[in-house]
Design a protein around this motif. Structure first.
Motif, PDB file in Angstrom:
ATOM      1  N   THR A 187      -0.739 -17.066  11.157  1.00  0.00           N
ATOM      2  CA  THR A 187       0.322 -16.808  11.542  1.00  0.00           C
ATOM      3  C   THR A 187       1.198 -16.414  10.448  1.00  0.00           C
ATOM      4  N   ASN A 188       0.617 -16.603   9.145  1.00  0.00           N
ATOM      5  CA  ASN A 188       1.704 -16.633   8.090  1.00  0.00           C
ATOM      6  C   ASN A 188       1.364 -15.710   7.011  1.00  0.00           C
ATOM      7  N   ILE A 189       0.587 -14.304   7.695  1.00  0.00           N
ATOM      8  CA  ILE A 189       0.567 -13.225   6.911  1.00  0.00           C
ATOM      9  C   ILE A 189       1.099 -12.164   7.949  1.00  0.00           C
ATOM     10  N   HIS A 190       2.334 -11.539   7.219  1.00  0.00           N
ATOM     11  CA  HIS A 190       2.830 -10.433   8.083  1.00  0.00           C
ATOM     12  C   HIS A 190       2.644  -9.095   7.650  1.00  0.00           C
ATOM     13  N   VAL A 191       2.223  -8.231   8.567  1.00  0.00           N
ATOM     14  CA  VAL A 191       1.792  -6.954   8.151  1.00  0.00           C
ATOM     15  C   VAL A 191       2.387  -5.806   8.820  1.00  0.00           C
ATOM     16  N   ASN A 192       3.300  -5.088   8.264  1.00  0.00           N
ATOM     17  CA  ASN A 192       3.934  -4.022   8.624  1.00  0.00           C
ATOM     18  C   ASN A 192       3.825  -2.638   8.269  1.00  0.00           C
ATOM     19  N   ALA A 193       4.095  -1.680   8.800  1.00  0.00           N
ATOM     20  CA  ALA A 193       4.017  -0.185   8.662  1.00  0.00           C
ATOM     21  C   ALA A 193       5.327   0.239   8.261  1.00  0.00           C
ATOM     22  N   VAL A 194       5.693   1.192   7.355  1.00  0.00           N
ATOM     23  CA  VAL A 194       7.102   1.727   7.081  1.00  0.00           C
ATOM     24  C   VAL A 194       7.276   3.299   7.004  1.00  0.00           C
ATOM     25  N   HIS A 195       8.340   3.942   7.514  1.00  0.00           N
ATOM     26  CA  HIS A 195       8.387   5.131   7.148  1.00  0.00           C
ATOM     27  C   HIS A 195       9.608   4.997   6.262  1.00  0.00           C
ATOM     28  N   PRO A 196       9.360   5.271   4.813  1.00  0.00           N
ATOM     29  CA  PRO A 196      10.454   5.257   3.929  1.00  0.00           C
ATOM     30  C   PRO A 196      11.459   6.158   3.929  1.00  0.00           C
ATOM     31  N   ASN A 217      16.937   4.345  -2.495  1.00  0.00           N
ATOM     32  CA  ASN A 217      17.199   3.950  -0.980  1.00  0.00           C
ATOM     33  C   ASN A 217      15.743   4.304  -0.322  1.00  0.00           C
ATOM     34  N   GLY A 218      15.048   5.174  -0.718  1.00  0.00           N
ATOM     35  CA  GLY A 218      13.605   5.170  -0.308  1.00  0.00           C
ATOM     36  C   GLY A 218      12.605   3.950  -0.040  1.00  0.00           C
ATOM     37  N   ALA A 219      12.889   3.147  -1.293  1.00  0.00           N
ATOM     38  CA  ALA A 219      12.032   2.078  -1.512  1.00  0.00           C
ATOM     39  C   ALA A 219      12.572   0.820  -0.521  1.00  0.00           C
ATOM     40  N   LYS A 220      13.771   0.699  -0.247  1.00  0.00           N
ATOM     41  CA  LYS A 220      14.408  -0.373   0.183  1.00  0.00           C
ATOM     42  C   LYS A 220      13.720  -0.800   1.857  1.00  0.00           C
ATOM     43  N   THR A 221      13.127   0.093   2.409  1.00  0.00           N
ATOM     44  CA  THR A 221      12.329  -0.431   3.872  1.00  0.00           C
ATOM     45  C   THR A 221      11.077  -1.104   3.378  1.00  0.00           C
ATOM     46  N   GLN A 222      10.316  -0.765   2.420  1.00  0.00           N
ATOM     47  CA  GLN A 222       9.232  -1.423   2.165  1.00  0.00           C
ATOM     48  C   GLN A 222       9.493  -2.807   1.332  1.00  0.00           C
ATOM     49  N   LEU A 223      10.598  -2.809   0.552  1.00  0.00           N
ATOM     50  CA  LEU A 223      11.006  -3.919  -0.155  1.00  0.00           C
ATOM     51  C   LEU A 223      11.769  -5.112   0.968  1.00  0.00           C
ATOM     52  N   TYR A 224      12.130  -4.325   1.909  1.00  0.00           N
ATOM     53  CA  TYR A 224      12.623  -5.301   3.066  1.00  0.00           C
ATOM     54  C   TYR A 224      11.391  -5.952   3.634  1.00  0.00           C
ATOM     55  N   CYS A 225      10.544  -5.197   3.949  1.00  0.00           N
ATOM     56  CA  CYS A 225       9.140  -6.011   4.754  1.00  0.00           C
ATOM     57  C   CYS A 225       8.436  -6.879   3.897  1.00  0.00           C
ATOM     58  N   ALA A 226       8.497  -6.530   2.362  1.00  0.00           N
ATOM     59  CA  ALA A 226       7.732  -7.173   1.449  1.00  0.00           C
ATOM     60  C   ALA A 226       8.618  -8.772   1.213  1.00  0.00           C
ATOM     61  N   ASN A 284       0.935  -1.225  -0.083  1.00  0.00           N
ATOM     62  CA  ASN A 284      -0.234   0.175   0.083  1.00  0.00           C
ATOM     63  C   ASN A 284       0.894   1.255  -0.038  1.00  0.00           C
ATOM     64  N   ASN A 285       1.347   1.575  -1.440  1.00  0.00           N
ATOM     65  CA  ASN A 285       2.566   2.543  -1.347  1.00  0.00           C
ATOM     66  C   ASN A 285       1.670   4.000  -1.591  1.00  0.00           C
ATOM     67  N   ALA A 286       0.603   4.012  -2.384  1.00  0.00           N
ATOM     68  CA  ALA A 286      -0.095   5.294  -3.046  1.00  0.00           C
ATOM     69  C   ALA A 286      -0.315   6.299  -1.786  1.00  0.00           C
ATOM     70  N   ARG A 328       2.736 -10.975   2.651  1.00  0.00           N
ATOM     71  CA  ARG A 328       3.051  -9.963   3.184  1.00  0.00           C
ATOM     72  C   ARG A 328       2.312  -8.820   2.837  1.00  0.00           C
ATOM     73  N   ILE A 329       1.966  -7.887   3.647  1.00  0.00           N
ATOM     74  CA  ILE A 329       1.195  -6.738   3.396  1.00  0.00           C
ATOM     75  C   ILE A 329       2.110  -5.415   4.028  1.00  0.00           C
ATOM     76  N   VAL A 330       2.323  -4.693   3.404  1.00  0.00           N
ATOM     77  CA  VAL A 330       3.085  -3.359   3.691  1.00  0.00           C
ATOM     78  C   VAL A 330       2.450  -1.993   3.461  1.00  0.00           C
ATOM     79  N   CYS A 331       2.384  -1.576   4.709  1.00  0.00           N
ATOM     80  CA  CYS A 331       1.590  -0.281   4.619  1.00  0.00           C
ATOM     81  C   CYS A 331       2.188   1.125   4.952  1.00  0.00           C
ATOM     82  N   VAL A 332       2.639   1.950   3.878  1.00  0.00           N
ATOM     83  CA  VAL A 332       3.725   3.015   3.991  1.00  0.00           C
ATOM     84  C   VAL A 332       2.884   4.182   4.773  1.00  0.00           C
ATOM     85  N   SER A 333       3.446   4.424   5.846  1.00  0.00           N
ATOM     86  CA  SER A 333       3.278   5.518   6.592  1.00  0.00           C
ATOM     87  C   SER A 333       4.236   6.525   6.643  1.00  0.00           C
ATOM     88  N   SER A 334       4.838   7.287   7.610  1.00  0.00           N
ATOM     89  CA  SER A 334       5.560   8.387   7.738  1.00  0.00           C
ATOM     90  C   SER A 334       5.908   8.763   9.162  1.00  0.00           C
TER      91      SER A 334
END
Length: 296
Positions: free
Chosen positions: A201-210, A238-247, A98-100, A143-149
């Motif tokens: 337990t096999n879905i991991h959802v995290n929030a990231v600050h890019p 470099n901004g994309a690396k944190t969400q790619l890591y979580c994904a 969820n990047n937009a 995996r679910i990644v939610c871009v926060s700030s």
């Protein structure tokens, strides 16, 4: 974290929202380069289709695949249509990014009558993610990644000002942005809680600050602010690396990191105290559920 650390994603399917530019584009590119089938979920066909063609020429030596699907995160009707069209493809879904998002824009209501930042950065994310959840569950591990700030700290003291979300007279574009981004973290934590409560337990959802990234997210800001920000902005790669890591990183599963908050680059961190308030997270979930039901 390096792009080389991304494992093979052969046979995996990912959706990346807002993937026609910025860190969304980098995320889609790197997933595809590592053999993933990537859906670029974007509002503008005109802007996204040339990006898809450019990406196709970059991934000729992989089994990756890229395709555009239209999605406007500020419209619940568009989200429903997107989900229906994706389901009709009969594909699995392993990664949802969820990047937009939009940042500090002048007051505006979405087509559903919701303040635009809250609509795009939170309500749309919850509507899309919960609609796709059955597919993610049946395709798990996922995996679910939610871009926060880090700007979630700009939120009002209460975290969410439920009474004034659509109140133009009370509107501060920076506070509203912070509120939408604290909502992202609260949603992430509550979704994690609900999944584990159901024994999933096999879905991991995290929030990231890019990080503060060189993207068009700051296009609404005054020239002088854009100039100052440019002095310490990180690159889109470099901004994309944190969400790619979580994904993609095995570290997420190995450490069972879910319902957590990450900052650049790929570091587990702590978000604000209000964003960890689980009673507020539950209240926001119910409030948003009702808002979605009322608007669709």
């Amino acid at each position: 974290m390096s792009f080389k650390d991304i494992p093979s994603l052969a046979s995996k399917v990912a959706i990346v929202t807002g993937a026609n530019s910025g860190i969304g584009l980098v995320t889609a590119r790197e997933l595809a380069k590592h053999d993933c089938h990537v859906i670029l979920a974007c509002r503008s066909r005109e802007r996204a289709e040339p990006v898809v063609k450019a990406l196709e020429s970059e991934i000729t030596n992989t089994t990756g695949k890229v395709e555009f699907m239209q999605l406007d995160m500020m419209s619940l009707k568009s989200i429903k249509q997107f989900v229906d069209e994706f389901k009709a493809k009969n594909l699995p879904l392993h990664i949802l990014v969820n990047n937009a998002g939009i940042m500090a824009v002048p007051f505006q209501l979405s087509v559903d009558g919701i303040e635009s930042q809250f609509a795009t950065n939170h309500v749309g994310v919850m509507a899309l993610t919960t609609s796709l959840l059955p597919l993610l569950e049946s395709s798990a591990p996922a995996r679910i990644v939610c871009v926060s700030s880090a700007a979630h700290k700009w939120a009002p003291e209460s975290g969410i000002d439920f009474e004034n979300i659509n109140n133009e007279a009370n509107y501060s574009k920076y506070t509203a942005y912070g509120q939408s981004k604290v909502a992202t973290i609260l949603f992430t934590r509550e979704l994690h809680r609900q999944l584990r409560e159901r024994g999933i337990t096999n879905i991991h959802v995290n929030a990231v600050h890019p990080g503060v990234v060189q993207t068009n997210l700051f296009r609404e800001q005054p020239w002088i602010i854009r100039k100052l920000l440019s002095l310490f902005q990180r690159s889109e790669d470099n901004g994309a690396k944190t969400q790619l890591y979580c994904a993609t990183s095995e570290d997420i599963v190995k450490n069972d990191w879910s319902g957590r908050y990450f900052e650049p680059i790929a570091k587990l961190s702590e978000s604000s105290a209000i964003s960890q308030d689980m009673e507020l997270a539950k209240k926001l979930w119910t409030f948003t559920e009702e808002l979605i039901a009322k608007s669709t």
